[in-house]
Design an enzyme around this catalytic site. Structure first.
Site, PDB file in Angstrom:
ATOM      1  N   HIS A   7      54.924 -34.095  -1.364  1.00 14.45           N
ATOM      2  CA  HIS A   7      55.598 -32.653  -1.648  1.00 14.45           C
ATOM      3  C   HIS A   7      54.994 -32.131  -2.744  1.00 14.45           C
ATOM      4  O   HIS A   7      55.070 -32.597  -3.941  1.00 14.45           O
ATOM      5  CB  HIS A   7      57.334 -32.943  -2.157  1.00 14.45           C
ATOM      6  CG  HIS A   7      57.848 -31.773  -2.193  1.00 14.45           C
ATOM      7  ND1 HIS A   7      59.162 -31.084  -1.550  1.00 14.45           N
ATOM      8  CD2 HIS A   7      57.687 -30.632  -3.030  1.00 14.45           C
ATOM      9  CE1 HIS A   7      59.634 -30.118  -1.896  1.00 14.45           C
ATOM     10  NE2 HIS A   7      58.699 -29.593  -2.874  1.00 14.45           N
ATOM     11  N   HIS A  26      53.207 -28.042  -4.005  1.00 12.25           N
ATOM     12  CA  HIS A  26      52.830 -26.711  -3.842  1.00 12.25           C
ATOM     13  C   HIS A  26      51.376 -26.426  -4.207  1.00 12.25           C
ATOM     14  O   HIS A  26      50.928 -25.955  -5.632  1.00 12.25           O
ATOM     15  CB  HIS A  26      53.825 -25.886  -4.730  1.00 12.25           C
ATOM     16  CG  HIS A  26      55.255 -25.906  -4.192  1.00 12.25           C
ATOM     17  ND1 HIS A  26      56.015 -24.958  -3.540  1.00 12.25           N
ATOM     18  CD2 HIS A  26      56.055 -27.147  -4.445  1.00 12.25           C
ATOM     19  CE1 HIS A  26      57.200 -25.536  -3.286  1.00 12.25           C
ATOM     20  NE2 HIS A  26      57.299 -26.646  -4.014  1.00 12.25           N
ATOM     21  N   GLN A  61      59.672 -18.911  -0.066  1.00 12.90           N
ATOM     22  CA  GLN A  61      59.957 -19.231  -1.286  1.00 12.90           C
ATOM     23  C   GLN A  61      61.240 -18.166  -1.888  1.00 12.90           C
ATOM     24  O   GLN A  61      62.156 -18.486  -2.725  1.00 12.90           O
ATOM     25  CB  GLN A  61      58.857 -19.013  -2.538  1.00 12.90           C
ATOM     26  CG  GLN A  61      59.257 -19.014  -3.905  1.00 12.90           C
ATOM     27  CD  GLN A  61      59.672 -20.334  -4.214  1.00 12.90           C
ATOM     28  OE1 GLN A  61      58.934 -21.209  -4.368  1.00 12.90           O
ATOM     29  NE2 GLN A  61      61.149 -20.689  -4.753  1.00 12.90           N
ATOM     30  N   HIS A  64      63.504 -27.390   1.307  1.00 14.79           N
ATOM     31  CA  HIS A  64      63.839 -27.510  -0.127  1.00 14.79           C
ATOM     32  C   HIS A  64      65.448 -27.223   0.243  1.00 14.79           C
ATOM     33  O   HIS A  64      65.766 -26.086   0.457  1.00 14.79           O
ATOM     34  CB  HIS A  64      63.336 -26.255  -0.825  1.00 14.79           C
ATOM     35  CG  HIS A  64      61.920 -26.504  -1.430  1.00 14.79           C
ATOM     36  ND1 HIS A  64      61.136 -26.607  -0.829  1.00 14.79           N
ATOM     37  CD2 HIS A  64      61.417 -26.715  -2.544  1.00 14.79           C
ATOM     38  CE1 HIS A  64      59.722 -26.937  -1.542  1.00 14.79           C
ATOM     39  NE2 HIS A  64      60.213 -26.967  -2.575  1.00 14.79           N
ATOM     40  N   GLU A  90      68.618 -27.589  -4.084  1.00 16.46           N
ATOM     41  CA  GLU A  90      67.863 -27.621  -5.393  1.00 16.46           C
ATOM     42  C   GLU A  90      68.301 -26.838  -6.537  1.00 16.46           C
ATOM     43  O   GLU A  90      67.962 -25.879  -7.177  1.00 16.46           O
ATOM     44  CB  GLU A  90      66.205 -27.430  -5.251  1.00 16.46           C
ATOM     45  CG  GLU A  90      65.571 -27.690  -6.520  1.00 16.46           C
ATOM     46  CD  GLU A  90      64.200 -27.301  -6.438  1.00 16.46           C
ATOM     47  OE1 GLU A  90      63.704 -26.306  -5.739  1.00 16.46           O
ATOM     48  OE2 GLU A  90      63.123 -27.901  -7.598  1.00 16.46           O
ATOM     49  N   ASP A  92      55.647 -32.356  -6.519  1.00 15.35           N
ATOM     50  CA  ASP A  92      56.132 -30.979  -6.561  1.00 15.35           C
ATOM     51  C   ASP A  92      54.967 -30.267  -7.181  1.00 15.35           C
ATOM     52  O   ASP A  92      54.716 -29.318  -6.608  1.00 15.35           O
ATOM     53  CB  ASP A  92      57.416 -30.969  -7.233  1.00 15.35           C
ATOM     54  CG  ASP A  92      58.302 -29.834  -6.710  1.00 15.35           C
ATOM     55  OD1 ASP A  92      57.921 -29.210  -5.707  1.00 15.35           O
ATOM     56  OD2 ASP A  92      59.695 -29.625  -6.970  1.00 15.35           O
TER      57      ASP A  92
END
Ligand code: 17E
Ligand code: FE2
Length: 411
Positions: free
Chosen positions: A56, A58, A151, A209, A212, A308
């Site tokens: 995981h 980005h 996102q 996701h 969170e 992350d």
């Protein structure tokens, strides 16, 4: 090429591992330490494991912290705002350059399998198109899975559904989601139905996701798990973060766990990221803002750790070293008991490989790809205690990275 004097996880004794081109050809027990022949690698009584996995990250956002502004509150939500400003400046080349720099950092720390989320809430899909090229151009370094990650929402962002479909058509491997960020609870639920339909129709994996937030009312995990259970897709589905579970009460959680187990879904926790981003609306006592990692593991479900972020609007630190995240996670999750320590590498190797659905493309077994690490310690416990590292990374039977450790001289 051979690797001699190797320790293997879960097995007693020393081993000789023969590599034939890009495959592991044989693994045999060695009665005693031997000296390595020219061209062979000497593990010197240390562990040989399959490569570390980054499940995981980005990669489209890495190395952008402070551009154009820093995240001052430390919240997830300000991170999303700051990223929206940087996203407006994203170009094809900018994305490729930063992603490749970051991939080099991951490779330096023994990672060879990566799942990256890529923001597709951009009408040009510039980052996604760039990352699809990066996936091809870095095949000699890593296996890369790309998640179509909305996102700013699937339902709350104009054209969100179409952008998700376009991203999959362009070659995304995994369908993502962000139900806790959609404008309403109903939109969160419908976003999950939409993304599960898309994955089922196209054969993509799923990594959402999910919840969170510290908000105990954020309960999209039950929706995702039920969709996975009913469709029989659980092993192909992952719930990332699920930090709200750290704030659920025990009565709800005990009911939830029954469904989670039935669903067979996977979990990813990003402990350094969550300890930083969550708990931000608390006074004292302050929540840790992580999911129930130890409890998920104890219940026999699959959970692994990810980084992350590396220097992005959500998290200002990071250097590619997943062992640092493992050490932090074990502390934060109360997992420094002996039983946890002695199998702790599961959280960045085998469990992660299962999450990424790597199957027989992963593992120290005859007939599998000759992708291996030589570590700096003989077992999991010593790797954590000594803050060890990957000394050598072998990919397709060839050395990809070799680290020379610092030397200490005592007076
Ligand atoms: N986006 C998001 O929604 N959550 C995160 N932790 C990151 C990006 C890094
Ligand atoms: Fe993330």
């Amino acid at each position: 090429m051979n690797i001699v004097n190797a320790r293997l996880r879960g097995r007693e004794g020393l081993f000789h591992i023969a590599l034939d081109g890009s495959q592991i050809a044989a693994i045999s027990e060695q009665p005693a330490m031997v000296s390595a022949s020219a061209g062979d690698l000497d593990a010197a009584n240390n562990l040989v494991v399959a490569p570390f996995v980054e499940p995981h990250i980005h990669l489209d956002a890495t190395l952008t912290a402070g551009e154009p502004a820093w995240n001052m509150s430390g919240t997830l939500f300000e991170g999303i705002e700051r990223w929206a400003e940087r996203k407006a400046l994203v170009t094809h080349e900018d994305t490729k350059t930063r992603a490749k720099k970051t991939i080099d950092m991951l490779v330096d720390h023994g990672i060879q399998h990566v799942r990256t989320h890529v923001d597709v809430t951009d009408p040009t899909l510039a980052a996604l198109k760039a990352m699809i090229e990066v996936r091809e151009e870095t095949r000699h370094l890593i296996d890369l899975q790309i998640v179509a990650f909305p996102q700013e929402g699937i339902e709350s962002y104009a054209g969100g559904r179409t952008l998700m479909e376009q991203a999959v058509a362009l070659g995304a491997d995994v369908v993502g989601g962000i139900p806790h960020f959609e404008n309403t609870r109903d939109q969160g639920v419908s976003s999950i139905k939409f993304l599960m339909d898309l994955a089922e129709r196209t054969g993509c994996l799923v990594d959402v996701h999910c919840d969170e937030t510290d908000d105990p009312q954020s309960r999209f995990l039950e929706v995702l798990a039920e969709e996975a259970r009913v469709r029989g897709m659980g092993e192909r589905v992952t719930a990332s973060h699920t930090t709200a579970m750290g704030s659920y009460d025990n009565a709800y959680c005990s009911k939830l766990f029954r469904l989670l187990k039935q669903s067979k879904i996977n979990f990813i926790s990003c402990p350094t990221e969550s300890i930083h981003l969550q708990g931000r609306f608390d006074n004292y006592p302050k929540r840790r803002g992580l999911t129930r990692v130890a409890e998920i593991d104890r219940a026999g479900m699959n959970i692994c750790f990810g980084q992350d972020s590396i220097v992005d609007p959500w998290y200002p630190l990071g250097n590619g070293n997943i062992l640092r995240v493992l050490e932090a996670g074990l502390h934060i999750c109360h997992m420094l008991g002996y039983e946890d320590l002695k199998r702790s590498l599961d959280l960045i190797t085998d469990n992660s490989a299962r999450t990424l659905h790597l199957g027989e493309r992963y593992g120290v077994e005859v007939g599998r790809p000759a992708n291996l690490l030589i570590l700096s310690a003989p077992d999991d416990y010593e790797m954590i205690r000594t803050q060890g590292y990957a000394l050598v990374s072998v990919r397709n039977g060839e050395v990809l990275m070799r680290r020379t450790p610092a030397q200490i001289e005592r007076a």
